[in-house]
Design an enzyme around this catalytic site. Structure first.
Site, PDB file in Angstrom:
ATOM      1  N   GLN A  20       8.671 -40.744  -2.401  1.00 28.66           N
ATOM      2  CA  GLN A  20       9.878 -40.239  -1.797  1.00 28.66           C
ATOM      3  C   GLN A  20       9.631 -39.378  -0.640  1.00 28.66           C
ATOM      4  OE1 GLN A  20      10.611 -38.329  -5.845  1.00 28.66           O
ATOM      5  NE2 GLN A  20      12.746 -38.932  -5.519  1.00 28.66           N
TER       6      GLN A  20
ATOM      7  N   HIS B 231      12.184 -43.408   1.058  1.00 26.87           N
ATOM      8  CA  HIS B 231      13.050 -42.655   2.103  1.00 26.87           C
ATOM      9  C   HIS B 231      12.593 -42.980   3.574  1.00 26.87           C
ATOM     10  CE1 HIS B 231      14.063 -40.192  -1.596  1.00 26.87           C
ATOM     11  NE2 HIS B 231      14.707 -41.444  -1.594  1.00 26.87           N
TER      12      HIS B 231
ATOM     13  N   CYS C  67      20.181 -51.071  18.389  1.00 24.62           N
ATOM     14  CA  CYS C  67      19.664 -52.524  18.534  1.00 24.62           C
ATOM     15  C   CYS C  67      18.727 -52.705  17.392  1.00 24.62           C
ATOM     16  CB  CYS C  67      18.926 -52.682  19.961  1.00 24.62           C
ATOM     17  SG  CYS C  67      17.565 -51.677  20.219  1.00 24.62           S
TER      18      CYS C  67
ATOM     19  N   GLY D 162       4.543 -34.560  -8.736  1.00 25.07           N
ATOM     20  CA  GLY D 162       5.377 -33.633  -7.458  1.00 25.07           C
ATOM     21  C   GLY D 162       6.637 -34.187  -7.079  1.00 25.07           C
TER      22      GLY D 162
ATOM     23  N   SER E 227      10.773 -33.687  -8.690  1.00 24.94           N
ATOM     24  CA  SER E 227      11.671 -32.937  -9.852  1.00 24.94           C
ATOM     25  C   SER E 227      12.562 -34.037 -10.130  1.00 24.94           C
ATOM     26  CB  SER E 227      12.463 -32.007  -9.275  1.00 24.94           C
ATOM     27  OG  SER E 227      13.197 -32.271  -8.154  1.00 24.94           O
TER      28      SER E 227
ATOM     29  N   GLY F 268       7.364 -26.792 -12.594  1.00 17.48           N
ATOM     30  CA  GLY F 268       8.836 -26.533 -12.921  1.00 17.48           C
ATOM     31  C   GLY F 268       9.340 -27.812 -13.494  1.00 17.48           C
TER      32      GLY F 268
END
Length: 255
Positions: free
Chosen positions: A84, A102, A113, A201, A203, A229
């Protein structure tokens, strides 16, 4: 699948890490796709900040986690790497089987163009157009953006596409835009060829990545998550490890 958390040990901040991510520390948010396309002043602000941040952002190097994943690929243990991130660190590490979900900030796309050019070439054009313009960066974001005042941005000049005069945009999926169907289908095919999924790495808060964890769960594939987390997929992970990727991944020996 990797997210911004794998690059923090290379010196690039992430958005969502608990207590230390950009969202936790500031009220800054990344630019929205619609705003970039619609507003010339938004593009001026974006590119001025990106111009200042680019030398530092582009100089970041892969860390132990990127190198481990490259080695797993060479050993035939990693079928495909979907990231990502837009920082090109997996490519710098030597990974070959990479899908940049992404896009990548190291490429620039003309919205008129469709021509792609290296970001390094655009930096030279910025320098030629703004020979006396200077600004000091105040913190850098995961996409290479830095924080400047409106006064600093005001006189910055932005070039158009040298081929058609169109709008230049980094070849990345901004917030509010969607990942192409071709990329999504490609990743689903690679997932179907795999026997498990590792999330490192991330979430998984953004649907563009989360959908693949859902698909793996539906296929009854084991899912292991390494992230500081909570994540959106903790409830159906086979294993969740609360750790830095660069500390934990090198300890794993593929069998």
């Amino acid at each position: 699948m990797t997210g911004a958390g794998i690059s923090t040990e290379s010196g690039i901040p992430d958005y969502r890490s608990e207590g230390v991510g950009l969202y936790a520390r500031t009220d800054r948010r990344p630019i929205q796709h619609a705003e970039f396309v619609r507003s010339a002043s938004a593009r001026q602000r974006y590119w001025a900040r990106n111009f200042v941040g680019w030398p530092q952002f582009s100089s970041h190097q892969p860390n132990a986690a990127h190198l481990v994943l490259r080695n797993w690929e060479k050993l035939g243990k990693l079928h495909w790497l979907v990231t990502q991130n837009v920082d090109a660190l997996h490519t710098k590490a030597g990974s070959q089987r990479v899908m940049e979900l992404h896009g990548c900030t190291h490429r620039v796309l003309c919205l008129g163009c469709g021509e792609q050019t290296p970001r390094s070439e655009l930096q030279k054009r910025f320098e030629a157009l703004n020979p006396t313009w200077t600004a000091e960066a105040h913190g850098v974001a995961p996409d290479g953006d830095v924080f400047l005042t409106e006064e600093q941005v005001h006189n910055f000049r932005v070039p158009a596409c040298s081929r058609c005069g169109g709008i230049l945009k980094p070849d990345v999926t901004f917030f509010g835009d969607t990942v192409s169907r071709e990329k999504v289908d490609f990743v689903h095919k690679r997932l179907a060829e795999s026997d498990s999924m590792l999330v490192a790495g991330s979430s998984l808060q953004v649907y563009s990545g989360y959908r693949f964890a859902v698909a793996a769960h539906e296929k009854k594939l084991p899912i292991v998550i390494i992230n500081i987390g909570p994540t959106r997929s903790d409830h159906f992970a086979s294993m969740k490890l609360n750790s830095r990727c660069g500390e934990l991944l090198p300890l794993i020996v593929p069998q």
